[in-house]
Design an enzyme around this catalytic site. Structure first.
Site, short mmCIF file in Angstrom:
data_model
loop_
_atom_site.label_atom_id
_atom_site.label_comp_id
_atom_site.label_asym_id
_atom_site.label_seq_id
_atom_site.Cartn_x
_atom_site.Cartn_y
_atom_site.Cartn_z
CG ASP A 60 -1.93 -1.10 1.22
OD1 ASP A 60 -2.07 -1.77 0.17
OD2 ASP A 60 -2.58 -1.33 2.26
CG ASP A 102 -12.59 -1.65 -0.46
OD1 ASP A 102 -12.09 -2.77 -0.61
OD2 ASP A 102 -12.18 -0.63 -1.04
#
Length: 240
Positions: free
Chosen positions: A8, A129
């Site tokens: 990330d 998500d």
């Protein structure tokens, strides 16, 4: 089962968040390319790259860095974060990404998803998500009124063959995946599901593989040594 070490990227660095909270950030490596090279050297066969800045801004903020990573690390990557237009999809795929992840835009613009899948087929993945069972968007900062299981079924009807399901409340916690919700997503979509959020041990990976999930994303557990790359390779190579 395919296992994806996660990188990330925020402000040009490799970081981990806790439950998707940008205020709870831990830097794992100042150089994401170095981190990718380490995973590749340890035997990783596919990487999961997310532009966290892009996820918030809606623009591929770290695209130049990700392109350099693609050029230097010779294993496939899937990349997401702020991908809202076909031009952005084209740019990543032309630069060498194996697959592109469409997240927030999939909820607001299903026609975009349909067009991307029509053009690129299996190179398009949808990231779902969710928090408390509902889809979150804009870098996990906004919660919609759409149930994740319902959305997964809708996505499958657009011709998408793979989704990534992330339970935000589990992400970065090492608390184990939300198996109940993952099973519901798998049942609703009836397409390949990559599990993300909470993976904490080799046993978690083994259970996901045994239950027929296509893949799993490993982040914090890998960085903290709770899962090793030897574990990853063993689970990937085992027939469940």
């Amino acid at each position: 089962m395919q296992i994806f070490p996660a990188i990330d990227i925020k402000n040009g660095k490799c970081v981990r968040l806790y439950q998707g909270d940008f205020a709870k950030e831990t830097m794992m490596n100042a150089d994401p390319i170095d981190q990718a090279a380490k995973f590749a050297a340890a035997g990783a066969t596919f990487l999961h790259i997310v532009d966290l800045d892009g996820a918030v801004s809606g623009k591929p903020t770290n695209i130049a860095l990700i392109q350099r990573l693609q050029q230097q690390v010779k294993i496939p990557i899937q990349v997401g974060g702020g991908i809202r237009t076909m031009t952005q999809v084209d740019t990543y795929l032309r630069a060498g990404a194996e697959r592109v992840i469409i997240g927030s835009a999939a909820l607001s613009d299903p026609d975009f998803v349909k067009a991307a899948v029509t053009k690129y087929g299996d190179k398009i993945i949808i990231g779902i998500d969710a928090k408390n069972g509902f889809v979150a968007t804009e870098g996990w900062l906004q919660l919609s009124d759409k149930k994740a299981t319902t959305f997964a079924g809708e996505i499958a009807k657009l011709g998408v063959n793979t989704i990534i399901y992330t339970d935000i409340s589990k992400d970065g916690t090492l608390a184990g995946p939300n198996f109940e919700e993952l099973r519901a997503i798998q049942k609703s979509a009836r397409i390949a599901v990559i599990a993300s959020g909470g993976v904490s041990s080799k046993a978690d990976l083994e259970q996901l593989a045994a239950e027929g999930f296509y893949g799993a994303i490993a982040g914090k557990a890998l960085y903290e040594g709770k899962i090793t790359m030897a574990d990853v390779l063993e689970v990937e190579g085992h027939a469940y």
